[in-house]
Write a protein that holds these residues in place. Structure first.
Motif, PDB file in Angstrom:
ATOM      1  N   HIS A  30       0.827  -1.210   0.000  1.00 37.79           N
ATOM      2  CA  HIS A  30       0.000   0.000   0.000  1.00 37.79           C
ATOM      3  C   HIS A  30       0.860   1.258   0.000  1.00 37.79           C
ATOM      4  O   HIS A  30       0.363   2.337  -0.312  1.00 37.79           O
ATOM      5  N   ASN A  31       2.125   1.116   0.368  1.00 44.91           N
ATOM      6  CA  ASN A  31       3.035   2.269   0.344  1.00 44.91           C
ATOM      7  C   ASN A  31       3.662   2.442  -1.042  1.00 44.91           C
ATOM      8  O   ASN A  31       3.603   3.520  -1.635  1.00 44.91           O
ATOM      9  N   ASP A  32       4.238   1.369  -1.573  1.00 42.00           N
ATOM     10  CA  ASP A  32       4.879   1.462  -2.900  1.00 42.00           C
ATOM     11  C   ASP A  32       3.869   1.858  -3.981  1.00 42.00           C
ATOM     12  O   ASP A  32       4.238   2.453  -4.999  1.00 42.00           O
ATOM     13  N   ILE A  52      12.609  10.620   3.971  1.00 36.12           N
ATOM     14  CA  ILE A  52      12.672  10.395   5.426  1.00 36.12           C
ATOM     15  C   ILE A  52      11.915   9.109   5.761  1.00 36.12           C
ATOM     16  O   ILE A  52      10.789   8.911   5.300  1.00 36.12           O
ATOM     17  N   GLY A  53      12.532   8.243   6.563  1.00 30.88           N
ATOM     18  CA  GLY A  53      11.908   6.948   6.902  1.00 30.88           C
ATOM     19  C   GLY A  53      11.875   6.075   5.670  1.00 30.88           C
ATOM     20  O   GLY A  53      10.835   5.531   5.299  1.00 30.88           O
ATOM     21  N   CYS A  54      13.049   5.899   5.078  1.00 30.75           N
ATOM     22  CA  CYS A  54      13.127   5.285   3.725  1.00 30.75           C
ATOM     23  C   CYS A  54      12.858   3.791   3.730  1.00 30.75           C
ATOM     24  O   CYS A  54      12.705   3.185   2.665  1.00 30.75           O
ATOM     25  N   GLY A  72      18.724   8.933   1.589  1.00 27.46           N
ATOM     26  CA  GLY A  72      17.766   8.038   2.236  1.00 27.46           C
ATOM     27  C   GLY A  72      18.060   8.068   3.719  1.00 27.46           C
ATOM     28  O   GLY A  72      19.223   7.905   4.124  1.00 27.46           O
ATOM     29  N   ASN A  73      17.033   8.297   4.530  1.00 31.58           N
ATOM     30  CA  ASN A  73      17.251   8.446   5.969  1.00 31.58           C
ATOM     31  C   ASN A  73      16.289   7.539   6.734  1.00 31.58           C
ATOM     32  O   ASN A  73      15.108   7.437   6.387  1.00 31.58           O
ATOM     33  N   ASP A  74      16.808   6.869   7.752  1.00 25.20           N
ATOM     34  CA  ASP A  74      15.939   6.045   8.608  1.00 25.20           C
ATOM     35  C   ASP A  74      16.617   5.914   9.964  1.00 25.20           C
ATOM     36  O   ASP A  74      17.834   6.088  10.071  1.00 25.20           O
ATOM     37  N   VAL A  75      15.818   5.600  10.991  1.00 23.65           N
ATOM     38  CA  VAL A  75      16.414   5.381  12.318  1.00 23.65           C
ATOM     39  C   VAL A  75      16.723   3.915  12.562  1.00 23.65           C
ATOM     40  O   VAL A  75      17.429   3.591  13.504  1.00 23.65           O
ATOM     41  N   ASP A  76      16.203   3.050  11.737  1.00 20.94           N
ATOM     42  CA  ASP A  76      16.326   1.611  12.000  1.00 20.94           C
ATOM     43  C   ASP A  76      17.554   1.029  11.280  1.00 20.94           C
ATOM     44  O   ASP A  76      17.668   1.141  10.053  1.00 20.94           O
ATOM     45  N   PRO A  77      18.483   0.393  12.031  1.00 19.09           N
ATOM     46  CA  PRO A  77      19.718  -0.117  11.407  1.00 19.09           C
ATOM     47  C   PRO A  77      19.442  -1.135  10.296  1.00 19.09           C
ATOM     48  O   PRO A  77      20.130  -1.142   9.270  1.00 19.09           O
ATOM     49  N   ALA A  99      19.955  12.194  12.623  1.00 13.37           N
ATOM     50  CA  ALA A  99      18.645  12.860  12.782  1.00 13.37           C
ATOM     51  C   ALA A  99      18.382  13.717  11.545  1.00 13.37           C
ATOM     52  O   ALA A  99      19.196  14.588  11.198  1.00 13.37           O
ATOM     53  N   TRP A 100      17.267  13.455  10.867  1.00 14.52           N
ATOM     54  CA  TRP A 100      17.059  14.095   9.557  1.00 14.52           C
ATOM     55  C   TRP A 100      16.911  15.604   9.656  1.00 14.52           C
ATOM     56  O   TRP A 100      17.265  16.335   8.723  1.00 14.52           O
ATOM     57  N   ALA A 101      16.408  16.090  10.814  1.00  8.99           N
ATOM     58  CA  ALA A 101      16.195  17.535  10.916  1.00  8.99           C
ATOM     59  C   ALA A 101      17.517  18.299  10.879  1.00  8.99           C
ATOM     60  O   ALA A 101      17.529  19.494  10.587  1.00  8.99           O
ATOM     61  N   MET A 112       7.962  11.488   2.488  1.00 12.41           N
ATOM     62  CA  MET A 112       7.724  10.600   3.642  1.00 12.41           C
ATOM     63  C   MET A 112       6.595   9.675   3.231  1.00 12.41           C
ATOM     64  O   MET A 112       5.503  10.152   2.901  1.00 12.41           O
ATOM     65  N   VAL A 113       6.858   8.391   3.243  1.00  8.02           N
ATOM     66  CA  VAL A 113       5.788   7.435   2.930  1.00  8.02           C
ATOM     67  C   VAL A 113       5.524   6.604   4.183  1.00  8.02           C
ATOM     68  O   VAL A 113       6.392   5.841   4.625  1.00  8.02           O
ATOM     69  N   ALA A 114       4.339   6.791   4.743  1.00 10.22           N
ATOM     70  CA  ALA A 114       3.924   6.092   5.966  1.00 10.22           C
ATOM     71  C   ALA A 114       4.888   6.361   7.125  1.00 10.22           C
ATOM     72  O   ALA A 114       5.224   5.456   7.883  1.00 10.22           O
ATOM     73  N   VAL A 115       5.292   7.603   7.260  1.00  7.25           N
ATOM     74  CA  VAL A 115       6.290   7.965   8.283  1.00  7.25           C
ATOM     75  C   VAL A 115       5.792   9.050   9.233  1.00  7.25           C
ATOM     76  O   VAL A 115       6.119   9.021  10.423  1.00  7.25           O
ATOM     77  N   HIS A 117       3.256   9.614  10.915  1.00  4.68           N
ATOM     78  CA  HIS A 117       2.615   9.200  12.174  1.00  4.68           C
ATOM     79  C   HIS A 117       3.614   8.617  13.175  1.00  4.68           C
ATOM     80  O   HIS A 117       3.261   8.343  14.310  1.00  4.68           O
ATOM     81  N   HIS A 118       4.882   8.424  12.739  1.00  2.26           N
ATOM     82  CA  HIS A 118       5.941   8.010  13.688  1.00  2.26           C
ATOM     83  C   HIS A 118       6.517   9.238  14.401  1.00  2.26           C
ATOM     84  O   HIS A 118       7.293   9.085  15.332  1.00  2.26           O
ATOM     85  N   LEU A 119       6.220  10.434  13.906  1.00  2.00           N
ATOM     86  CA  LEU A 119       6.944  11.634  14.329  1.00  2.00           C
ATOM     87  C   LEU A 119       6.038  12.584  15.103  1.00  2.00           C
ATOM     88  O   LEU A 119       4.816  12.441  15.096  1.00  2.00           O
ATOM     89  N   ASP A 120       6.681  13.585  15.744  1.00  2.00           N
ATOM     90  CA  ASP A 120       5.931  14.702  16.331  1.00  2.00           C
ATOM     91  C   ASP A 120       5.510  15.560  15.135  1.00  2.00           C
ATOM     92  O   ASP A 120       6.342  16.242  14.515  1.00  2.00           O
ATOM     93  N   PRO A 182       8.193  -5.745   6.820  1.00  2.00           N
ATOM     94  CA  PRO A 182       9.659  -5.703   6.915  1.00  2.00           C
ATOM     95  C   PRO A 182      10.200  -4.565   7.774  1.00  2.00           C
ATOM     96  O   PRO A 182      11.334  -4.599   8.209  1.00  2.00           O
ATOM     97  N   TYR A 183       9.376  -3.523   8.013  1.00  3.51           N
ATOM     98  CA  TYR A 183       9.889  -2.335   8.702  1.00  3.51           C
ATOM     99  C   TYR A 183       9.150  -2.127  10.039  1.00  3.51           C
ATOM    100  O   TYR A 183       8.066  -2.679  10.255  1.00  3.51           O
ATOM    101  N   PRO A 184       9.736  -1.283  10.922  1.00  2.00           N
ATOM    102  CA  PRO A 184       9.051  -0.978  12.181  1.00  2.00           C
ATOM    103  C   PRO A 184       7.748  -0.227  11.900  1.00  2.00           C
ATOM    104  O   PRO A 184       7.720   0.652  11.039  1.00  2.00           O
ATOM    105  N   VAL A 185       6.677  -0.611  12.595  1.00  3.75           N
ATOM    106  CA  VAL A 185       5.400   0.091  12.410  1.00  3.75           C
ATOM    107  C   VAL A 185       4.888   0.602  13.760  1.00  3.75           C
ATOM    108  O   VAL A 185       5.197   0.015  14.790  1.00  3.75           O
TER     109      VAL A 185
END
Ligand SMILES: C[S@@+](CC[C@H](N)C(=O)[O-])C[C@H]1O[C@@H](n2cnc3c(N)ncnc32)[C@H](O)[C@@H]1O
Length: 224
Positions: A30-32, A52-54, A72-77, A99-101, A112-115, A117-120, A182-185
């Motif tokens: 649903h994201n791609d 962001i949140g690649c 490409g930026n993400d917090v998850d290794p 930190a992307w900011a 940002m695709v489906a990202v 709602h992870h953020l402030d 596959p990714y953190p949700v």
């Protein structure tokens, strides 16, 4: 109760199990699904892009031919490793967990695709707006819990079209069973009407639209 939950419990869960079986056999992301929308709406100037949140980097790889540089930026290794592997042959791609900011801009495109709602959300929108170059564009695909009658109507349409889109995208049945995400949700908590207000505060004139696939989109071009 949200229509999604009602559909899941309808007829003792039989409908939900049937739909889950169809969806597992004809899977689609649903994201791609929204990458073509992003690629159709690129800004005119295409020097630097930031996703962001690649996640696993599919969008980063798709943006690479269109921009001088793509970050490409993400917090998850695990996601960073997957994006690095996918983009290893793309010399204009940088993958970072910083930190992307704080990343040096300005960017002509931030995605940002489906990202979101992870953020402030207010802080993230403010950072995005200030990291865009004049004429730069923010394109986001988001997820929100259904609250209004309109949200529920879009949910109903998404429930009905989900298997149809699956059959079209993936006509041959896949019998290997459902795969884990596959990714953190995280569960979204901000309703679309509330998101709309935050977006309008920071990005006046942005276009926020309900979409099928239980998604919405946000598009904003920073005034030149
Ligand atoms: C639902 S996944 C979506 C991944 C990808 N955009 C896609 O469409 O497949 C959300 C991603 O956002 C990442 N994420 C969460 N918080 C983040 C943050 N503060 N900065 C960067 N990435 C973040 C997660 O690690 C995860 O990979």
């Amino acid at each position: 109760m949200a229509l999604r939950s009602r559909a899941q419990s309808f007829a003792g869960g039989t409908l939900a199990r049937g739909m889950a079986r169809v969806n597992a056999r004809h899977p689609w992301s649903h994201n791609d699904h929204f990458h073509p929308w992003i690629l159709r709406n690129l800004p005119d100037r295409r020097r630097a892009a930031l996703d962001i949140g690649c996640g696993e980097g599919a969008l980063v790889a798709s943006l690479a031919p269109h921009f001088t540089t793509v970050v490409g930026n993400d917090v998850d290794p695990g996601m960073l490793a997957a994006t690095r592997a996918r983009c290893s042959a793309l010399p204009n791609v940088t993958v970072t967990g910083e930190a992307w900011a704080g990343l040096p801009g300005p960017f002509d495109l931030v995605t940002m695709v489906a990202v979101l709602h992870h953020l402030d959300v207010p802080a993230a929108l403010t950072h995005v707006a200030s990291s865009l170059a004049p004429g730069g564009r923010f394109l986001a695909v988001g997820i929100a819990p259904p609250r209004s009658a309109r949200d529920h109507a879009w949910d109903a349409a998404s429930i009905l079209t989900n298997p149809v889109i699956g059959f079209v995208k993936h006509p041959r049945a896949d019998r290997s069973g459902p795969r884990p995400t596959p990714y953190p949700v995280v569960e979204p908590t901000l309703a679309l009407d509330d998101l709309r207000r935050h977006v309008e505060d920071v990005m006046p004139g942005a276009r926020v639209r309900h979409r099928l696939a239980f998604r919405h989109t946000v598009a904003w071009t920073r005034p030149a």
